[in-house]
Design a protein around this motif. Structure first.
Motif, short mmCIF file in Angstrom:
data_model
loop_
_atom_site.label_atom_id
_atom_site.label_comp_id
_atom_site.label_asym_id
_atom_site.label_seq_id
_atom_site.Cartn_x
_atom_site.Cartn_y
_atom_site.Cartn_z
N UNK A 164 0.79 -1.22 0.00
CA UNK A 164 0.00 0.00 0.00
C UNK A 164 0.82 1.27 0.00
N UNK A 165 2.15 1.16 -0.05
CA UNK A 165 2.99 2.34 0.02
C UNK A 165 3.12 3.01 -1.34
N UNK A 166 3.60 4.25 -1.29
CA UNK A 166 3.65 5.07 -2.49
C UNK A 166 4.57 4.48 -3.56
N UNK A 167 5.73 3.97 -3.15
CA UNK A 167 6.69 3.52 -4.17
C UNK A 167 6.20 2.27 -4.89
N UNK A 168 5.36 1.47 -4.23
CA UNK A 168 4.78 0.31 -4.90
C UNK A 168 3.78 0.76 -5.96
N UNK A 169 2.92 1.71 -5.58
CA UNK A 169 1.95 2.23 -6.56
C UNK A 169 2.67 2.88 -7.73
N UNK A 170 3.73 3.63 -7.44
CA UNK A 170 4.47 4.28 -8.52
C UNK A 170 5.14 3.25 -9.42
N UNK A 171 5.65 2.16 -8.83
CA UNK A 171 6.28 1.12 -9.64
C UNK A 171 5.25 0.45 -10.55
N UNK A 172 4.03 0.26 -10.04
CA UNK A 172 2.97 -0.31 -10.89
C UNK A 172 2.69 0.60 -12.08
N UNK A 173 2.52 1.89 -11.76
CA UNK A 173 2.22 2.83 -12.82
C UNK A 173 3.37 2.92 -13.82
N UNK A 174 4.59 2.73 -13.33
CA UNK A 174 5.76 2.80 -14.20
C UNK A 174 5.90 1.58 -15.09
N UNK A 175 5.03 0.59 -14.92
CA UNK A 175 5.04 -0.57 -15.79
C UNK A 175 5.83 -1.75 -15.29
N UNK A 176 6.25 -1.74 -14.02
CA UNK A 176 6.99 -2.87 -13.46
C UNK A 176 6.07 -4.09 -13.39
N UNK A 177 6.54 -5.23 -13.87
CA UNK A 177 5.71 -6.44 -13.86
C UNK A 177 5.43 -6.89 -12.44
N UNK A 178 4.39 -7.69 -12.28
CA UNK A 178 4.01 -8.14 -10.94
C UNK A 178 5.10 -9.00 -10.30
N UNK A 179 5.72 -9.86 -11.09
CA UNK A 179 6.78 -10.71 -10.54
C UNK A 179 7.99 -9.87 -10.13
N UNK A 180 8.35 -8.93 -10.97
CA UNK A 180 9.49 -8.06 -10.64
C UNK A 180 9.15 -7.17 -9.44
N UNK A 181 7.93 -6.71 -9.38
CA UNK A 181 7.49 -5.91 -8.24
C UNK A 181 7.62 -6.70 -6.95
N UNK A 182 7.28 -7.99 -7.02
CA UNK A 182 7.36 -8.84 -5.85
C UNK A 182 8.81 -9.09 -5.43
N UNK A 183 9.65 -9.44 -6.40
CA UNK A 183 11.01 -9.85 -6.06
C UNK A 183 11.92 -8.67 -5.73
N UNK A 184 11.67 -7.51 -6.33
CA UNK A 184 12.58 -6.38 -6.14
C UNK A 184 12.12 -5.39 -5.09
N UNK A 185 10.80 -5.33 -4.85
CA UNK A 185 10.30 -4.28 -3.97
C UNK A 185 9.61 -4.82 -2.71
N UNK A 186 8.91 -5.93 -2.83
CA UNK A 186 8.13 -6.41 -1.69
C UNK A 186 8.96 -7.36 -0.82
N UNK A 187 9.46 -8.45 -1.40
CA UNK A 187 10.16 -9.46 -0.62
C UNK A 187 11.40 -8.93 0.11
N UNK A 188 12.22 -8.07 -0.51
CA UNK A 188 13.37 -7.56 0.26
C UNK A 188 12.97 -6.79 1.51
N UNK A 189 11.77 -6.22 1.52
CA UNK A 189 11.34 -5.44 2.68
C UNK A 189 10.65 -6.27 3.74
N UNK A 190 10.34 -7.52 3.44
CA UNK A 190 9.71 -8.37 4.46
C UNK A 190 10.56 -9.61 4.74
N UNK A 191 11.75 -9.67 4.15
CA UNK A 191 12.58 -10.87 4.28
C UNK A 191 13.04 -11.14 5.70
#
Length: 673
Positions: A164-191
């Motif tokens: 729900x954070x801003x950089x995730x929404x911005x990454x979606x709008x920037x065209x980042x794929x769902x898998x890349x969004x997960x591996x590069x932005x979400x998982x490193x922050x909850x690892x």
């Protein structure tokens, strides 16, 4: 990892770490050293009690129980770790399903997870053991799948807090794929929290395996683990108690080692890293190239001077909630426009609608929503038959619009370096190589007056001060050559000294004297500055839009705020700001009541319940935004009375009571008090 080092500095971490290390070493080397002794059959010493030769006695084949417990460490711990790995893997897949599979499929998977979590893990393990069959393999799958729902629930909760954070929404709008969004932005922050919980879960899996083997559903002869040894020893617990108690003690010690070490990691995680402590981060950017339709609009002359044109913009949510209602304004090239109002007035939603950062269930509609003549709602530009694709729209917004979020600490991904985040924008949408993007990022940091930009680019967001983070955020917003920069309360989290510096920087960038780094100045851009502080807007902007309950209630030049504000709400906002002349012995000015609830708006003027000038007409009909001869617009039925300060019951022109300077709901003429 820093949280691991901190955990090992505590007494709990040191003791549990040493114990866990000994158990793991035993699991590796015990079968190599003592397998022969554990398997040796001694028919002379069957079912013997503890002795100097056999410390814990022997079993019904004369095999030494002590050596068998040592050798069984590998199988017991190995199966527990393997089951934990299965549980974590399945939990990651199920917990991140809403991010990968979409909202509907994710909702169905989440419902299944919630049902599964309601059952005890051991009960699920027994259920799966029946399905997969008796044996080590079946028990492995059973315990792994039984632990998956708990991990999935944890992953879902953690990923939802990040998604729900801003950089995730911005990454979606920037065209980042769902898998890349997960591996590069979400998982490193909850690892790191997952590592902690996986360590604790390994201890639970160890106990579960021992339980299944004890019941005869787990490891089968001739293999043996601690659970099977416990079952074998239980038959002679009254004559040879050591053979029964020792495997149980081994299970408890190993389980405690995993759990206590996990607790130590949790303590270290809770105090160590500013990257994870709040699980909050941010990144704001979308960048790209414009298309041939950039310059089109219904009027070519007006389009050449207009950057943003909005007509009757509405944002609605299910249930009839409309937090933005009929907003209309035009933003010209080189112009700075401020949007002010209390929290909940619709300022940020308007900015997010322009930036196309609002997703379902929000619904955005407008008669016109154009940036440089391009319709942002995906409709064909006037006079053409073409419609931008989603990728083209992202590229268009990426180069033509920049967005500065409120809190810089939540605007960067906390596990990536500042320079790499800025460079990613240039590499993704400007087609630059990694080296070129890196140089451009450093150049932008230098342009926003960050000292030692090469060094700062290699740092993580938490290593920068609040002012530097906000400057870096501004640098990201102008990575391209945007025609429009939207600043959503960019100075709220800063102290007054840094706030003034950032305001000056924004003004210079907007005027075209900063922002292009070593290349010099750039063309003047339009600035949409959102704030709840009307005095801050007066320092930066040429014009101010006052919003209340999702509508613009006044539009006038900032130079006319003090003398020509005509809406009671605008005057109340001005009067509520203390100055050097404010009497210290009097209470600060306040606006009575609460802002209008967009889910339950009153009939007529939304400000009427809080307005000292309100009468029956105000409570029945909502006034339209009307312009005067000087081009100033206001939506109020009683402009003349406001200017004259006529409250009937008495009061100053700003609508605030004398002395306490707070808005009073004085009765209008002809109405009961």
């Amino acid at each position: 990892m820093r949280f691991l080092r901190r955990a090992l500095h505590s007494p709990l971490g040191i003791s549990s770490g040493i114990l866990l290390a000994l158990i793991l070493l035993l699991a590796v080397f015990a079968p190599v050293l003592w397998s022969a002794k554990a398997s040796a059959i001694d028919v002379v010493n069957l079912l013997q009690g503890p002795s100097a030769r056999h410390w814990l006695g022997t079993n019904d084949l004369g095999q030494d129980v002590f050596y068998r417990i040592l050798v069984a460490t590998r199988l017991s711990v190995g199966l527990a770790l393997a089951a934990t790995g299965i549980g974590v893997a399945c939990g990651l897949v199920l917990g991140t399903a809403p991010l990968i599979a979409g909202r509907r499929a994710g909702r169905a998977i989440t419902s299944v997870i919630n049902v599964a979590v309601a059952f005890p893990a051991l009960l699920l393990a027994l259920f799966f053991a029946v399905i997969f069959g008796i044996g080590a393999e079946g028990a492995l799958l059973a315990i792994g799948f039984a632990s998956a729902p708990a991990f999935a629930r944890l992953v879902r909760t953690l990923s939802a807090s990040v998604a729900g954070l801003d950089y995730i929404a911005a990454a979606r709008i920037a065209g980042v794929s769902r898998l890349r969004l997960l591996t590069r932005h979400v998982l490193p922050n909850i690892g790191e929290p997952l590592i902690v919980n996986a360590t604790i879960a390994a201890g639970d899996a160890l106990l579960s395996f021992a339980g299944l083997s004890f019941l005869g559903l787990g490891v089968q002869a001739p293999s043996y683990d601690w659970g099977q040894l416990l079952n074998d020893g239980l038959q002679g617990i009254y004559t040879r108690p050591a053979a029964a108690l020792a495997p149980g003690v081994a299970v408890v010690i190993a389980g405690l080692a995993f759990n206590l070490f996990g607790e130590a990691l949790a303590v270290g995680l809770g105090v160590s890293s500013p990257r994870i402590g709040s699980l909050r981060s941010a990144l704001a950017a979308a960048a790209g190239k414009s298309t041939a339709a950039d310059q089109r609009a219904s009027s070519r002359t007006e389009a050449a001077d207009s950057v943003l044109r909005i007509s009757n913009l509405e944002v609605s949510f299910p249930g009839g909630v409309r937090p933005v209602r009929g907003v209309s304004f035009t933003l010209k090239r080189g112009e700075a426009v401020g949007v002010v109002g209390e929290s909940g007035s619709g300022k940020s939603l308007t900015a997010l609608a322009v930036s196309r950062l609002l997703e379902d269930p929000a619904n955005v509609s407008a008669d016109r929503l154009e940036l440089l003549g391009q319709d942002l709602l995906g409709r064909a530009p006037r006079g053409t038959a073409g419609v931008m694709s989603g990728r083209e729209m992202r590229r268009f917004l990426g180069t033509k619009a920049g967005l500065i979020f409120q809190d810089p600490m939540t605007s960067f991904n906390p596990v990536k370096r500042v320079g790499s985040q800025l460079a990613e924008v240039a590499a993704e949408h400007h087609g630059l190589t990694r080296r070129q993007a890196r140089r451009r990022a450093v150049d932008r940091l230098r342009a926003v007056r960050i000292p030692r930009p090469e060094h700062r680019a290699r740092q993580f967001p938490h290593e920068l001060s609040g002012g530097m983070r906000q400057r870096a955020m501004i640098g990201m917003a102008v990575m391209g050559e945007p025609a429009l920069v939207i600043a959503d309360e960019p100075t709220t989290a800063l102290d007054v000294t840094v706030q003034r510096q950032v305001l000056r920087l924004l003004k210079s960038i907007q005027a075209g004297t900063e922002g292009s780094g070593s290349t010099g100045g750039s063309a003047a851009m339009a600035l949409l500055f959102i704030s709840h502080d009307i005095t801050v807007v007066g320092q930066v902007c040429d014009r101010v839009l006052v919003m209340y309950a999702g509508k613009i209630v006044e539009n006038l030049p900032t130079a006319d705020l003090a003398a020509h504000a005509r809406h009671p709400y605008t005057r109340a906002l001005l009067a509520a700001v203390p100055s050097m002349e404010t009497p210290r012995e009097l209470p600060l000015a306040v606006i009575p009541g609460a802002p209008a609830d967009p889910a339950d708006l009153p009939a007529g003027c939304a400000f009427a319940p809080r307005c000292a000038f309100a009468d029956a007409r105000c409570r029945q009909a909502d006034p339209a935004l009307v312009a005067d001869d000087a081009g100033r617009e206001v939506a109020c039925w009683h402009v003349d009375r406001v200017l004259a300060g006529d409250l009937t019951a008495g009061g100053p022109a700003n609508g605030l009571t004398a002395g306490q300077e707070s808005v009073t709901a004085a009765p209008a003429a002809g109405e009961p008090a």
